[in-house]
Design a protein around this motif. Structure first.
Motif, mmCIF file in Angstrom:
data_model
loop_
_atom_site.group_PDB
_atom_site.id
_atom_site.type_symbol
_atom_site.label_atom_id
_atom_site.label_comp_id
_atom_site.label_asym_id
_atom_site.label_seq_id
_atom_site.Cartn_x
_atom_site.Cartn_y
_atom_site.Cartn_z
ATOM 1 N N VAL A 236 -17.429 13.781 -7.893
ATOM 2 C CA VAL A 236 -16.731 15.042 -8.082
ATOM 3 C C VAL A 236 -17.085 15.997 -6.948
ATOM 4 C CG1 VAL A 236 -18.551 16.028 -9.543
ATOM 5 C CG2 VAL A 236 -16.216 16.905 -9.716
ATOM 6 N N GLY A 237 -16.071 16.713 -6.456
ATOM 7 C CA GLY A 237 -16.251 17.639 -5.360
ATOM 8 C C GLY A 237 -15.244 17.352 -4.263
ATOM 9 N N LYS A 238 -15.628 17.580 -3.038
ATOM 10 C CA LYS A 238 -14.821 17.182 -1.883
ATOM 11 C C LYS A 238 -15.278 15.782 -1.509
ATOM 12 C CE LYS A 238 -12.820 19.067 2.308
ATOM 13 N NZ LYS A 238 -12.782 20.214 3.234
ATOM 14 N N LEU A 239 -14.489 14.801 -1.882
ATOM 15 C CA LEU A 239 -14.933 13.418 -1.933
ATOM 16 C C LEU A 239 -15.144 12.808 -0.547
ATOM 17 C CD1 LEU A 239 -12.518 12.208 -4.761
ATOM 18 C CD2 LEU A 239 -14.821 13.153 -4.995
ATOM 19 N N GLY A 240 -15.840 11.657 -0.551
ATOM 20 C CA GLY A 240 -16.070 10.907 0.677
ATOM 21 C C GLY A 240 -15.967 9.420 0.409
ATOM 22 N N ASP A 241 -14.925 8.995 -0.306
ATOM 23 C CA ASP A 241 -14.861 7.616 -0.788
ATOM 24 C C ASP A 241 -13.887 6.754 0.008
ATOM 25 O OD1 ASP A 241 -15.623 5.649 -2.883
ATOM 26 O OD2 ASP A 241 -13.470 5.679 -3.230
ATOM 27 N N TYR A 242 -14.343 5.534 0.350
ATOM 28 C CA TYR A 242 -13.525 4.552 1.069
ATOM 29 C C TYR A 242 -13.415 3.240 0.294
ATOM 30 C CZ TYR A 242 -13.523 7.444 5.282
ATOM 31 O OH TYR A 242 -13.322 8.464 6.181
ATOM 32 N N THR A 243 -13.623 3.282 -1.023
ATOM 33 C CA THR A 243 -13.608 2.058 -1.818
ATOM 34 C C THR A 243 -12.304 1.294 -1.677
ATOM 35 O OG1 THR A 243 -15.101 3.043 -3.438
ATOM 36 C CG2 THR A 243 -13.824 1.146 -4.156
ATOM 37 N N PHE A 244 -11.181 2.013 -1.573
ATOM 38 C CA PHE A 244 -9.865 1.380 -1.534
ATOM 39 C C PHE A 244 -9.195 1.520 -0.169
ATOM 40 C CE2 PHE A 244 -10.709 3.366 -5.700
ATOM 41 C CZ PHE A 244 -10.923 2.211 -6.426
ATOM 42 N N ALA A 245 -9.981 1.824 0.868
ATOM 43 C CA ALA A 245 -9.430 2.120 2.182
ATOM 44 C C ALA A 245 -9.336 0.875 3.057
ATOM 45 C CB ALA A 245 -10.284 3.174 2.887
ATOM 46 N N ALA B 281 -18.366 17.175 0.321
ATOM 47 C CA ALA B 281 -19.505 17.751 -0.413
ATOM 48 C C ALA B 281 -19.270 17.422 -1.877
ATOM 49 C CB ALA B 281 -19.592 19.261 -0.207
ATOM 50 N N TYR B 282 -19.992 16.447 -2.380
ATOM 51 C CA TYR B 282 -19.705 15.966 -3.730
ATOM 52 C C TYR B 282 -20.964 15.447 -4.411
ATOM 53 C CZ TYR B 282 -19.889 11.284 -1.661
ATOM 54 O OH TYR B 282 -20.291 10.144 -1.002
ATOM 55 N N GLY B 283 -20.882 15.380 -5.740
ATOM 56 C CA GLY B 283 -21.927 14.760 -6.528
ATOM 57 C C GLY B 283 -21.428 13.466 -7.130
ATOM 58 N N TRP B 284 -22.348 12.569 -7.434
ATOM 59 C CA TRP B 284 -21.955 11.286 -8.020
ATOM 60 C C TRP B 284 -22.989 10.849 -9.061
ATOM 61 C CZ3 TRP B 284 -25.524 7.471 -7.596
ATOM 62 C CH2 TRP B 284 -26.437 7.547 -6.532
ATOM 63 N N ALA B 285 -22.532 10.009 -9.958
ATOM 64 C CA ALA B 285 -23.432 9.444 -10.968
ATOM 65 C C ALA B 285 -22.912 8.073 -11.366
ATOM 66 C CB ALA B 285 -23.508 10.347 -12.187
ATOM 67 N N SER C 153 -30.579 11.675 -3.661
ATOM 68 C CA SER C 153 -30.185 10.802 -4.763
ATOM 69 C C SER C 153 -31.318 9.887 -5.187
ATOM 70 C CB SER C 153 -28.990 9.944 -4.334
ATOM 71 O OG SER C 153 -29.351 9.070 -3.267
ATOM 72 N N ASN C 154 -31.138 9.308 -6.364
ATOM 73 C CA ASN C 154 -31.904 8.145 -6.772
ATOM 74 C C ASN C 154 -30.899 7.038 -7.082
ATOM 75 O OD1 ASN C 154 -30.884 8.693 -9.381
ATOM 76 N ND2 ASN C 154 -32.687 9.896 -9.925
ATOM 77 N N ASP C 155 -31.240 6.073 -7.908
ATOM 78 C CA ASP C 155 -30.343 4.943 -8.129
ATOM 79 C C ASP C 155 -29.143 5.286 -8.999
ATOM 80 O OD1 ASP C 155 -31.958 3.346 -6.611
ATOM 81 O OD2 ASP C 155 -33.052 2.499 -8.322
ATOM 82 N N THR C 156 -29.199 6.360 -9.756
ATOM 83 C CA THR C 156 -28.139 6.617 -10.725
ATOM 84 C C THR C 156 -27.407 7.935 -10.527
ATOM 85 O OG1 THR C 156 -29.749 7.607 -12.241
ATOM 86 C CG2 THR C 156 -29.290 5.245 -12.494
ATOM 87 N N ILE C 157 -27.932 8.852 -9.751
ATOM 88 C CA ILE C 157 -27.295 10.156 -9.592
ATOM 89 C C ILE C 157 -27.652 10.732 -8.238
ATOM 90 C CG2 ILE C 157 -29.183 11.463 -10.633
ATOM 91 C CD1 ILE C 157 -27.000 13.212 -11.977
ATOM 92 N N GLY C 158 -26.727 11.517 -7.677
ATOM 93 C CA GLY C 158 -27.032 12.101 -6.380
ATOM 94 C C GLY C 158 -25.943 13.034 -5.903
ATOM 95 N N ALA C 159 -26.145 13.561 -4.712
ATOM 96 C CA ALA C 159 -25.185 14.444 -4.060
ATOM 97 C C ALA C 159 -25.163 14.115 -2.578
ATOM 98 C CB ALA C 159 -25.567 15.907 -4.275
ATOM 99 N N ALA C 160 -24.034 14.384 -1.945
ATOM 100 C CA ALA C 160 -23.905 14.088 -0.523
ATOM 101 C C ALA C 160 -23.003 15.130 0.116
ATOM 102 C CB ALA C 160 -23.327 12.688 -0.318
#
Length: 326
Positions: A110-119, A95-99, A71-78
């Motif tokens: 988007v993808g198989k997410l890995g988000d804990y923002t609301f967890a 396995a997801y991409g983000w922007a 990634s850089n500051d605005t787009i990436g994948a994980a």
């Protein structure tokens, strides 16, 4: 097939991100990390020695995890590749991409997410880790984040109408030095939408305290609600506190399962602490109890723990647990 779809989606994100970028972004950087979780425990009631990643678990496995991001500051994948060994082949846990757009006020995953923002902090109620689909998170003002998740079946077979019916929503608000708050609503079961919520109290110095909830508030006579509380206070090298949880049955007749776990620990050195914990059951768990000493040794890039336990059934146990990060 999943990875091919992800590559297509990531390319789409790259084109959109390039169109909206306000300034030249730094070159992407590849980062790799990982962890090994393991342990061994013995229980006298079965006279068995087994592998387990946590005390009291019955997982019969070590876990090996490899994380990667580009990634850089605005787009990436994980991605996260992990396996429980022995016994299972490695799989992609995420396995997801983000922007990010508009100076970070809008984030798309988007993808198989890995988000804990609301967890929630302890039980991860409200996490979208492993969810397959697209997530949009808006941060309109400082401290506030609002998001929506549109699930997408990787193997297909879900109609457009059903896809939108199964959406989930989340909101999180942070009040500096006072509290972090969050809640989610999952509409995938329209008759009884799942709800999560938590409050992380930060207003008292040296106190870590939060309450977490997971359940269904509407139309779920056969379902359950879970409430979890955590409060620990540190005084120099001494930490005292307790965890408690309640399982509330919506049928109106079954007694609530209530568990309270007091704990006290002391830092013998900067890297080594020891303590004792207990668990007391009430309501539907009346008569259940356990007690046990434990110790934890911090090592470079990880920790090593060991302890013992004894409960109301005269079951004794001893264990070692370890985590290594690389």
């Amino acid at each position: 097939l999943l990875m091919k779809k992800l590559i297509v989606l990531l390319l789409a994100f790259a084109m959109v991100g390039a169109a909206f970028a306000q300034a030249a972004a730094p070159a992407p950087a590849l980062k790799l990390s990982g962890a090994l979780y393991g342990g061994v425990q013995y229980q006298s009631d079965t006279d068995e020695v087994s592998f387990s990643r946590y005390y009291g678990g019955n997982l019969d496995a070590f876990r090996v995890r490899i994380n990667g991001s580009y990634s850089n500051d605005t787009i990436g994948a994980a991605f996260r590749l992990q396996t429980n060994v022995p016994g299972t082949a490695p799989t992609y846990a995420r396995a997801y991409g983000w922007a990010k757009f508009f100076g970070g006020k809008l984030t798309a995953n988007v993808g198989k997410l890995g988000d804990y923002t609301f967890a929630s902090p302890y039980n991860s109620y409200g996490a979208f880790d492993g969810t397959e689909g697209m997530e949009l998170i808006v941060a309109p003002v400082a401290g506030l984040k609002v998001g929506a998740v549109l699930p997408v079946a990787v193997a297909g077979g879900k109609t457009l109408a059903k896809t939108f019916q199964d959406m989930a929503f989340g909101a999180a608000y942070s009040i500096k030095d006072v509290a972090d708050l969050a809640a989610t609503v999952d509409l995938s079961d329209t008759a009884k939408p799942a709800v999560t919520a938590f409050a992380n109290i930060k207003a008292v110095k040296n106190l870590t305290a939060y309450i977490e909830y997971k359940g269904s508030l509407v139309g779920d006579a056969a379902g359950n609600n879970y409430i979890f509380e955590y409060a620990y206070y540190t005084m120099d090298k001494l930490t005292v506190g307790a965890m408690a949880d309640q399982k509330l049955y919506n049928n109106g007749t079954t007694a609530a399962d209530i568990s309270i776990s007091p704990d006290v620990a002391y830092d013998i050195t900067d890297a080594f602490n020891a303590g004792v914990s207990a668990t007391i059951g009430l309501g539907g768990l009346a008569g259940d109890w356990s007690v046990g000493p434990y110790a934890t040794l911090a090592i470079k890039n990880g920790e090593f723990g060991f302890g013992a336990g004894y409960d109301q059934d005269s079951t004794a146990s001893v264990y070692t647990m370890w985590t290594f990060n690389f």
